[in-house]
Design a protein around this motif. Structure first.
Motif, PDB file in Angstrom:
ATOM      1  N   UNK A 230      -9.627   1.715 -10.761  1.00 20.99           N
ATOM      2  CA  UNK A 230     -10.421   0.497 -10.539  1.00 20.99           C
ATOM      3  C   UNK A 230      -9.663  -0.528  -9.698  1.00 20.99           C
ATOM      4  N   UNK A 231      -8.367  -0.648  -9.930  1.00 23.33           N
ATOM      5  CA  UNK A 231      -7.607  -1.679  -9.214  1.00 23.33           C
ATOM      6  C   UNK A 231      -7.084  -1.171  -7.867  1.00 23.33           C
ATOM      7  N   UNK A 232      -6.530   0.023  -7.868  1.00 24.77           N
ATOM      8  CA  UNK A 232      -5.862   0.492  -6.641  1.00 24.77           C
ATOM      9  C   UNK A 232      -6.725   1.430  -5.791  1.00 24.77           C
ATOM     10  N   UNK A 233      -7.907   1.743  -6.263  1.00 22.06           N
ATOM     11  CA  UNK A 233      -8.777   2.627  -5.481  1.00 22.06           C
ATOM     12  C   UNK A 233      -9.359   1.913  -4.269  1.00 22.06           C
ATOM     13  N   UNK A 234      -9.683   2.704  -3.252  1.00 17.89           N
ATOM     14  CA  UNK A 234     -10.306   2.144  -2.048  1.00 17.89           C
ATOM     15  C   UNK A 234     -11.811   2.333  -2.194  1.00 17.89           C
ATOM     16  N   UNK A 235     -12.503   1.266  -2.518  1.00 19.11           N
ATOM     17  CA  UNK A 235     -13.965   1.316  -2.658  1.00 19.11           C
ATOM     18  C   UNK A 235     -14.508  -0.100  -2.537  1.00 19.11           C
TER      19      UNK A 235
ATOM     20  N   UNK B  32       2.109   1.948  -3.416  1.00 21.61           N
ATOM     21  CA  UNK B  32       1.066   2.552  -4.259  1.00 21.61           C
ATOM     22  C   UNK B  32       0.933   4.040  -3.934  1.00 21.61           C
TER      23      UNK B  32
ATOM     24  N   UNK C 151       0.835  -1.208   0.000  1.00 22.62           N
ATOM     25  CA  UNK C 151       0.000   0.000   0.000  1.00 22.62           C
ATOM     26  C   UNK C 151       0.867   1.255   0.000  1.00 22.62           C
TER      27      UNK C 151
ATOM     28  N   UNK D  78      -8.089   2.361 -15.150  1.00 16.90           N
ATOM     29  CA  UNK D  78      -7.685   1.043 -14.625  1.00 16.90           C
ATOM     30  C   UNK D  78      -6.976   1.174 -13.277  1.00 16.90           C
TER      31      UNK D  78
END
Lengths: 512, 336
Positions: free
Chosen positions: A493-498, A448, A445, A490
């Motif tokens: 979508x992949x690394x977002x916090x949701x 990122x 994390x 992308x």
């Protein structure tokens, strides 16, 4: 979170109606859409939005009528009235206007204060209505502008209602000015792919900052502040440092999303951030951070105080003893008052009182001790314009801002004392290495976040150098543009916090 | 349309296609692989299925389709899934029937009498993640989950699984899957004594949502001409639970459906001292006996023909051989 999938669908439907079905009544689409959004998001409290709108609408008209009546009466009785009679008449009208303005301001801010002061009242269950701080300030700003005669009062109630309720800005600002925003609603906006794309890019950039950086850091910061076993002081310092980044990413990300959506409708909102962490002084920082609030406070609080009779008398009395102090001490006092108000705008709490006072005293100190700092610079031959001194200034500003944020990031003053105690008594620097993964984030994390912040920093440096990033990307070959757009989507979508594996954080400034 | 517009349209379409492909690929890599592993063989099957088995984990551990193939030459798939309640089973059947037309559907009813629509999101994801997005799947999600539940995550599972980038392993990039046709073998045993039950029906069980969904399932399957059969796996039950299960007999009688209750039938098929892995589930030894029993029943009571020897079923033979090689000789471990 406000920006859910249904919200994006709502924006898409509204854009379709705006550009295709109701091309001749675009402002009406925005008004109906704004109220539909508000009623859906905050049905119970929408009465406050309506009351504020109605009150400031009629108040502004009445203020203008009084001004017109004054002008007309003086003109009609130009020959008849003596100088004293004219003066007395003006004073009477002015008093009426002041009374009306004060009454509306007290009611509007009174309603806001009930929610802001809930910690001190037996109504702690109250939830601040969505955007109330923002629409209250925006409509009061409009009212004062009409009072001063700077703008004409809007006669069409629905036109005015749109200015107050315009849905992108109502979530967390920025606080717009009537003369800059209102006319845009009534211009004809043709569908422009470039404009839509530009808005989409800004929205995606904001979403990236919010979901990839801010919400990821929020997990770490919240775990540190909420943990019952108090963390080591070194971890607290890291959390404060990261909270600064989180807050900026959250708020500026949210504003970028708001401005991006608004741009898709062809409406430009006022700028709210200008890379605040490039500021070399606290004063410069406030010209770059939450600009719409700083400007509002400057125009409607600072200037009226700085141009008041009390100020002038106090300043002249002091100037007789010491010219420098005569200038800077009254200005310093006004700074402390205005920053205290900025603190209280966030929340009525000891933590935010301390936050406001901290900034106020630094601003006042910077002015009062300016000769001393100048002397030290000369003594050590320090060139203020050199890169190293600028870097020093930025670091110093960052540290001062961080200390200010420390008052608030636990949510209470006692929390600040608790964590401050840890920094002093149990710093344990090595625990940054040994314990860092104990607070909800893994090394992956942190990688990122680091990559995200580096990209953001590079973009900011280019912007600071005057580059318009979106125009620059738009000038690139289409394959590059699409690769960037798809790449950002992308990444989010992949690394977002949701999703339900996380409790997606609401916007921090949405709560103010 | 002028050349500029065509160029623009092509660019947008290429961009949208590129994005869709990347989202699709990311979803496949990031998704939890348990649903893919369990159900992929169902979607890869070139022939139709003779029998489909549905229900909770009791079913998943009870019937071995590869054994049915080996003994009777009939093709089947086991959709039994952990903690699956009957409303979810109703929609699992509806989704599965979009891809297969079996002659018989066997439903395990140990969840009869449960009041909730689903136990947890994990179970629902496991049941439906592998089904492609379709109107039936959307209906299922909107019927079973309430508005406050994360419905979108079942329709677009990237929302749930995107954070798995941190835990990806080589296996996430592999497209291998289980060929055991949904069956899951257990190799442990606990010694039990078979309980005696006084026959009693708890009528309140027939008023639960699960019971209503089971009735809907039966009606719709019979309308399609698919034969239905109820089974109840051998369990070590309380009197109360068994009284609820007994209520299924009312529904079975109403719709003229055979109901085999292994828990209370006169001659116990399994040995309670060696064939159960816990109070609700049989181990591989118990499953072998029950699968054989059910195979005999199916072949004798329904119009099922053996496909043994047909070339297009070669994969069934190789799958059985692999299963046999992997499971043969394993000594059951006693569990406490």
């Amino acid at each position: 979170m406000v920006y859910s999938f249904p919200f994006l669908l709502f924006v898409a439907v509204l854009l379709f109606l705006y550009y295709f079905l109701f091309k001749n009544h675009q402002w009406l689409v925005l008004l109906v859409g704004s109220y539909a959004f508000y009623l859906y998001a905050d049905t119970g409290y929408s009465v406050f939005l309506v009351v504020t709108t109605v009150m400031t609408y009629f108040g502004a008209i009445k203020l203008e009528q009084l001004s017109d009546f004054q002008k007309k009466s003086i003109k009609e009785n130009k020959e008849k009235w003596t100088k004293e009679e004219k003066k007395e008449f003006k004073a009477r009208i002015s008093q009426k206007k002041k009374l009306l303005l004060a009454m509306i301001v007290v009611i509007a801010f009174g309603m806001l204060m009930v929610f802001k002061c809930k910690k001190f009242l037996p109504y702690s269950w109250l939830i601040l209505p969505l955007g109330m701080s923002f629409y209250t300030f925006q409509s009061i700003g409009y009212l004062v502008d009409v009072y001063r005669g700077d703008i004409k009062a809007e006669k069409n109630f629905l036109h005015y209602a749109l200015f107050v309720s315009y849905f992108p800005q109502i979530i967390q600002g920025p606080i717009n000015r009537f003369d800059k925003l209102h006319y845009q609603f009534f211009q004809r906006h043709g569908l422009s792919f470039r404009q839509l794309r530009s808005g989409l890019w800004l929205f995606l950039w904001g979403l990236f900052k919010k979901l990839v950086i801010a919400d990821r850091l929020a997990m770490f910061v919240n775990t540190v502040t909420e943990q019952k076993d108090v963390p080591a002081g070194s971890i607290v310092v890291v959390a404060v440092f990261l909270f600064n980044i989180e807050l900026y990413a959250d708020f500026s990300g949210g504003i970028d999303m708001v401005c991006g959506i608004s741009e898709m409708f062809g409406i430009q909102l006022t700028e709210n951030f200008r890379r605040p962490f490039f500021a070399t002084t606290i004063g410069e920082y406030w010209h770059r951070w939450h600009i719409s609030l700083s400007n509002w406070i400057r125009d409607y609080v600072f200037y009226p105080l700085a141009f008041s009779k009390i100020y002038a008398n106090f300043s002249s009395k002091l100037s007789k003893k010491n010219a420098h102090l005569g200038k800077t001490i009254p200005a310093g006092i006004v700074s402390v008052i205005t920053f205290l108000l900025i603190g209280l705008w966030h929340e009525f709490s000891y933590a935010y009182i301390a936050y406001g006072l901290w900034h106020g005293f630094i601003m006042a100190g910077a002015q009062i001790f300016e000769p001393l700092f100048g002397y030290l610079n000369r003594l050590f031959s320090l060139n203020k314009n050199s890169y190293s001194m600028k870097l020093f200034g930025r670091t110093r500003t960052w540290i001062l801002i961080s200390i200010g944020e420390m008052f608030t990031f636990t949510g209470s003053f006692s929390g600040f004392i608790r964590l401050f105690h840890q920094i002093i008594h149990d710093f344990s620097w090595y625990r940054v290495i040994t314990d860092i993964e104990m607070y909800s984030l893994t090394y992956k994390d942190f990688i990122v976040v680091s990559v995200g912040v580096i990209i953001w920093y590079v973009v900011s440096v280019r912007q600071e150098m005057g580059m318009h990033i979106r125009e620059h990307i738009a000038a690139q070959p289409w394959i590059f543009r699409y690769a960037i757009t798809v790449g950002v989507i992308m990444t989010i979508l992949i690394f977002g916090i949701y999703g339900s594996s996380y409790n997606a954080a609401d916007f921090i400034y949405g709560g103010f | 349309m002028n050349l500029k517009s065509v160029k623009f349209l092509v660019q947008v379409l290429v961009g949208a296609l590129l994005l869709s492909m990347m989202v699709f690929y990311a979803s496949k890599v990031l998704e939890r692989k348990d649903a893919y592993n369990k159900y992929e063989a169902f979607f890869r099957e070139e022939n139709d299925f003779d029998v489909l088995f549905f229900g909770s984990s009791n079913m998943q551990l009870m019937v071995n389709p590869l054994q049915l193939w080996n003994e009777y030459g009939i093709t089947s798939y086991n959709f039994g899934n952990t903690s699956e309640r009957l409303p979810v089973t109703y929609w699992t059947i509806k989704n599965a029937l979009e891809y297969a037309t079996p002659k018989v559907v066997v439903i395990e009813i140990s969840q009869f009498g449960q009041t909730e629509k689903y136990k947890d999101m994990y179970s629902v994801h496991l049941a439906w993640d592998r089904f492609p997005l379709s109107p039936t799947k959307i209906k299922a999600v909107y019927d079973i989950l309430s508005p406050s539940d994360p419905r979108y995550e079942l329709l677009f599972n990237l929302i749930l699984y995107h954070d798995r980038w941190k835990e990806l392993t080589e296996q996430d990039f592999s497209r291998s899957y289980s060929k055991e046709r949904g069956y899951s073998a257990n190799y442990e045993y606990i010694v039990y004594e078979r309980p005696e039950y006084k026959f009693r029906i708890d009528n309140s069980a027939t008023e639960t949502e699960g019971a209503m969904y089971l009735e809907r399932t039966v009606k719709e399957l019979q309308e399609k001409g698919i034969q239905v059969m109820f089974v109840h796996s051998p369990e070590v039950n309380s009197e109360e639970k068994q009284a609820r299960i007994n209520a299924v007999t009312l529904l079975a009688q109403k719709y003229n459906i055979p109901f085999i209750d292994f828990t209370v039938m006169d001659d116990s098929v399994i040995d309670y001292s060696t064939d159960l892995s816990d109070t609700d589930h049989v181990n591989i030894k118990g499953a072998t006996k029950l699968t054989h029993y059910l195979g005999e029943y199916l072949i004798n009571n329904y119009d099922l023909i053996s496909h043994a020897g047909e070339s297009s079923y070669a994969d069934w033979n190789s799958s059985y051989e692999k299963f046999k090689a992997a499971s043969e000789g394993i000594v059951l471990k006693k569990s406490e």
